[in-house]
Design a protein around this motif. Structure first.
Motif, short mmCIF file in Angstrom:
data_model
loop_
_atom_site.label_atom_id
_atom_site.label_comp_id
_atom_site.label_asym_id
_atom_site.label_seq_id
_atom_site.Cartn_x
_atom_site.Cartn_y
_atom_site.Cartn_z
N LYS A 106 -1.15 -8.95 -32.00
CA LYS A 106 -2.40 -8.18 -31.99
C LYS A 106 -3.58 -9.02 -31.52
N ASP A 107 -3.56 -10.31 -31.85
CA ASP A 107 -4.72 -11.15 -31.53
C ASP A 107 -4.27 -12.61 -31.41
N TYR A 228 -1.72 -16.77 -34.29
CA TYR A 228 -1.65 -15.36 -33.89
C TYR A 228 -1.71 -14.43 -35.09
N THR A 229 -2.26 -13.24 -34.82
CA THR A 229 -2.13 -12.13 -35.75
C THR A 229 -1.01 -11.24 -35.25
#
Length: 268
Positions: A106-107, A228-229
């Motif tokens: 996601k991010d 990271y997400t």
């Protein structure tokens, strides 16, 4: 029932005429061909010699609700295309492992450029179901949508960040191609003719996504080192996120556990 059959027949004739007016060749496109976007200033490619992996398993605690039964009586052709009673794919559970969960970064990716996907994605309408039920696609990657059944289907996508589209396929073997132009997680599909048919697609501008199968496992390969997400999304249980840091040539485990909803009670 008679009115329903008449309505379906009329809709099929109308759609057939519409297709014929557009050329009737079976291959149609609901979006312009994708073009290769120029890399953003300062973007770099992934160095495979330093890339790592993320893998994990999605489980479900508690007792999964029973999937809603599907009643195909309104279309006898659908009954002929299937074998025995049918039910929705909402809770695809094997033991305590949960399938049809979309897992993606996601991010945290920063400014990278990726090779274009080698091939398109196929979404089939077979046995009066969409296959696959949950899947992912890249921005600009073509989705080939096929009607493999000898009955009328339509593909109705209901995005928010992308344009909506709704195309009929009244003839077995018909195909169309669609490309999404913006990232969006998730885009639902439905068939307006057969109300039980539904599917979901995650549209991303990178290749780091997967859908869990019966064993609940997923893998995101060749990630550059970073933090990271990761999000895991289920159509009824919603999203969960986790943060993970991946070092050079490192493999990290990230597991998700969803809780089954409490059984409904009758207080009367």
């Amino acid at each position: 029932m008679r009115l329903r059959n008449v309505w379906v027949h009329v809709l099929g004739v109308a759609l057939s005429a519409s297709v014929a007016a557009c050329g009737g060749g079976g291959q149609e496109s609901s979006a312009p061909a994708a073009t290769t976007a120029k890399p953003a200033a300062g973007a770099s490619k992934i160095d495979p010699s330093t890339a790592g992996d993320i893998k994990g398993t999605v489980t479900l605690t508690g007792t999964a609700p029973k999937n809603e039964p599907i009643r195909m009586n309104a279309d006898p052709i659908c009954i002929k295309q299937t074998n025995g009673p049918q039910s929705q794919e909402t809770y695809a559970v094997s033991g305590d492992k949960l399938a049809n969960v979309f897992v993606y970064v996601k991010d945290g990716l920063g400014n990278y450029v990726y090779d274009p996907p080698a091939a398109g994605i196929k979404l089939d309408q077979h046995g009066c179901r969409y296959t696959p039920h949950v899947f992912g696609v890249r921005v600009g990657q073509p989705i080939e949508i096929i009607n493999s059944d000898p009955t009328l289907h339509n593909i109705h996508a209901m995005p928010k960040a992308n344009p909506e589209f709704n195309n009929g396929q009244p003839i077995q073997g018909m195909k169309m191609t669609h490309t999404f132009t913006a990232k969006e997680v998730m885009v639902p599909f439905k068939c307006d003719v057969h109300g039980w048919m539904n599917a979901y697609v995650g549209v991303l501008d990178h290749p780091y996504f997967a859908t869990t199968e019966k064993d609940g496992k997923f893998e995101l390969k060749d990630l550059p080192p970073g933090t990271y997400t990761i999000e895991a999304w289920h159509e009824k249980l919603g999203p969960q996120t986790a943060s993970v840091t991946v070092g050079q040539k490192e493999t990290k485990d990230v597991n998700f556990t969803f809780k089954a909803p409490a059984a409904a009670t009758n207080n009367n």
